[in-house]
Enzyme design. Structure first.
Site, short mmCIF file in Angstrom:
data_model
loop_
_atom_site.label_atom_id
_atom_site.label_comp_id
_atom_site.label_asym_id
_atom_site.label_seq_id
_atom_site.Cartn_x
_atom_site.Cartn_y
_atom_site.Cartn_z
N LYS A 108 32.79 -14.39 -16.50
CA LYS A 108 33.75 -14.07 -15.44
C LYS A 108 34.38 -15.35 -14.90
O LYS A 108 33.72 -16.41 -14.87
CB LYS A 108 33.02 -13.30 -14.34
N SER A 127 34.54 -5.87 -9.48
CA SER A 127 35.53 -6.88 -9.79
C SER A 127 35.37 -7.51 -11.17
O SER A 127 36.22 -8.27 -11.62
CB SER A 127 35.48 -7.99 -8.74
N SER A 174 29.98 -4.95 -8.25
CA SER A 174 31.01 -5.45 -9.17
C SER A 174 30.56 -5.61 -10.61
O SER A 174 31.40 -5.85 -11.49
CB SER A 174 31.57 -6.78 -8.66
#
Length: 466
Positions: free
Chosen positions: A93, A163, A187
């Site tokens: 990420k 996310s 997330s």
């Protein structure tokens, strides 16, 4: 103060009238290992430079997914260290530091930076033989349950959740077998559920956060998104650097199905998938009992208030708010968080501590290996949708997606999401298992019993099966 903040504060203040939370402050949880151990791990990945090149080619050919913000074309030339992940293509990420790389944090402005050193988690993956092929798309500052610009591999007209949406999409599309995400309010688990892959939120404090951009430090975790629960477990063993041994098995274990959370404001397809999941556990010799956690509804407002205050403390700088570095929505959240009263923040921490004690007490008194509930009460919505329909009621997407993941976020217990079925449109349904602290091994063993992976058509190429 924004309406969602005011609503969360009102819910907590009302709860305080009925809860004895005076003087109850959260404590730092022990990070010693519960040595119940680890189910048999997946076989080590072979050293395959060709596999890295193929992963990069697959990423380039799947550009319409929007899963990556950066690809590293020289990754195939990198010499992988020997270890359990040797030669395995990995994605991370875009809020995790790798020395010399731009860390965007989902932004294009001054919230981005160049990492001076490796995050501890990336250092450990490198030492285990992982090879980084790219950085994945995320919601701005990791503050949201959507990932703008990222599409669901099962249906390009649907979103991925967030996310960590890019990480989940990259795994679901067969580009990589393992990606890292972060989980503050859900997330990792939300996009894992919506994209039909496995995602593990580790026990609070079990995996170092150094070198990972914070959102709300008291809630933040970093963990794996992978194709299966077994892959998540191997990754967690590497990330946590904690010793494990094999457990005895699942026969005779007890799992508590959170009855209200499995039936109240949950889409029918999700209810059916959870019923089938409970039946699979029973067939494997696991006793499934219905339980209630009456204060579970307070988890989301507590997590929301904590996140608002802590995110504002870190990110609400004059520079970020003044130079258009952030979207208007994120800037408004930061300003609202800066306006939350300190007394309401402390109240949210106290409610979180009470929920932590509630979960501990239930697991202990009922002799439960895990709690079972949906990861998300619906399947993936279109990225432009503001609401989702559950029965006759419309609920904001952001509230619906995070409603059932907030519990583990505020209590610090480990939580695993695995795919367990699909709705009538073929969109994945995820089930969530929440266990005692440091029970990741047991959760992943249970997850292996119930998971029903669903891969988009066409199926991933053979090199992604490894």
């Amino acid at each position: 103060m924004a309406d969602p903040v005011a609503s969360a504060v009102r819910a907590l203040r009302e709860a305080a009238r009925h809860l004895d939370v005076d003087g109850l402050l959260p404590t730092v949880e022990e990070t010693g290992v519960d040595r119940k151990g680890l189910p048999r791990p997946m076989r080590p990945a072979e050293s395959r430079p060709r596999g890295v090149a193929d992963a990069l080619a697959r990423a380039r050919s799947a550009i319409e997914l929007g899963a990556f913000v950066a690809l590293y074309e020289d990754a195939a030339a990198n010499l992988a260290a020997p270890g359990p992940l040797q030669g395995l293509p990995v994605a991370i990420k875009d809020n995790i530091d790798v020395a010399g790389q731009r860390v965007g944090n989902g932004t294009t402005g001054s919230a981005a930076r160049v990492a001076p050193t490796d995050a501890v988690v990336w250092q450990r993956l490198t030492e285990a033989g992982g090879v980084l092929i790219g950085r994945t798309r995320m919601h701005e500052l990791a503050w949201g349950v959507l990932t703008p610009g990222c599409r669901n591999p099962h249906d390009l007209a649907r979103g991925t959740g967030g996310s960590s949406g890019g990480s989940a999409a990259a795994v679901a599309a067969g580009i990589v077998r393992l990606a890292l995400g972060t989980d503050t309010g859900g997330s990792i688990r939300i996009p894992a559920a919506l994209c039909g892959v496995a995602g593990l939120r580790p026990t609070a404090g079990a995996v170092p956060m150094q070198g990972v951009s914070p959102l709300a430090p008291s809630l933040d975790t970093v963990g794996p998104i992978a194709r299966t629960a077994a892959d998540c477990l191997l990754a967690h063993q590497v990330l946590s650097a904690l010793p494990h041994s094999a457990p005895a098995g699942t026969a005779g274990l007890r799992v508590g199905r959170l009855a209200s959370e499995c039936t109240h404001r949950v889409a029918p397809a999700v209810q059916r998938a959870l019923q089938a999941t409970a039946a699979r556990l029973s067939a494997a010799g696991v006793e499934v009992v219905d339980v209630e956690l009456t204060r579970a509804r307070l988890a989301r407002p507590a997590s929301y208030v904590i996140m608002m205050v802590e995110a504002a403390t870190h990110w609400a700088t004059p520079e970020l708010l003044a130079d258009d570095a952030l979207t208007p929505e994120t800037a408004a959240l930061l300003r609202a968080g800066a306006g939350v009263l300190g007394t309401d923040y402390v109240l949210a921490l106290r409610v979180a501590a009470q929920l932590r004690r509630d979960v501990d007490a239930m697991l202990r008194a009922q002799r439960l290996a895990a709690l079972l509930l949906p990861s998300v009460p619906v399947t993936a919505a279109p990225p432009s949708a503001d609401t989702v329909g559950i029965g006759a009621r419309a609920e904001p997407v952001t509230a619906a997606y995070s409603r059932l993941t907030a519990l583990a976020s505020v209590t610090g217990h480990p939580a695993l999401s695995v795919p367990v079925g699909a709705d009538g449109d073929g969109l994945p349904v995820g089930a969530q298992l929440i266990g005692p602290r440091h029970s990741e091994a047991d959760l992943c063993q249970l997850g292996s019993l119930i998971e029903r992976p669903r891969w988009p058509r066409p199926a991933p190429p053979a090199h992604c099966e490894q």
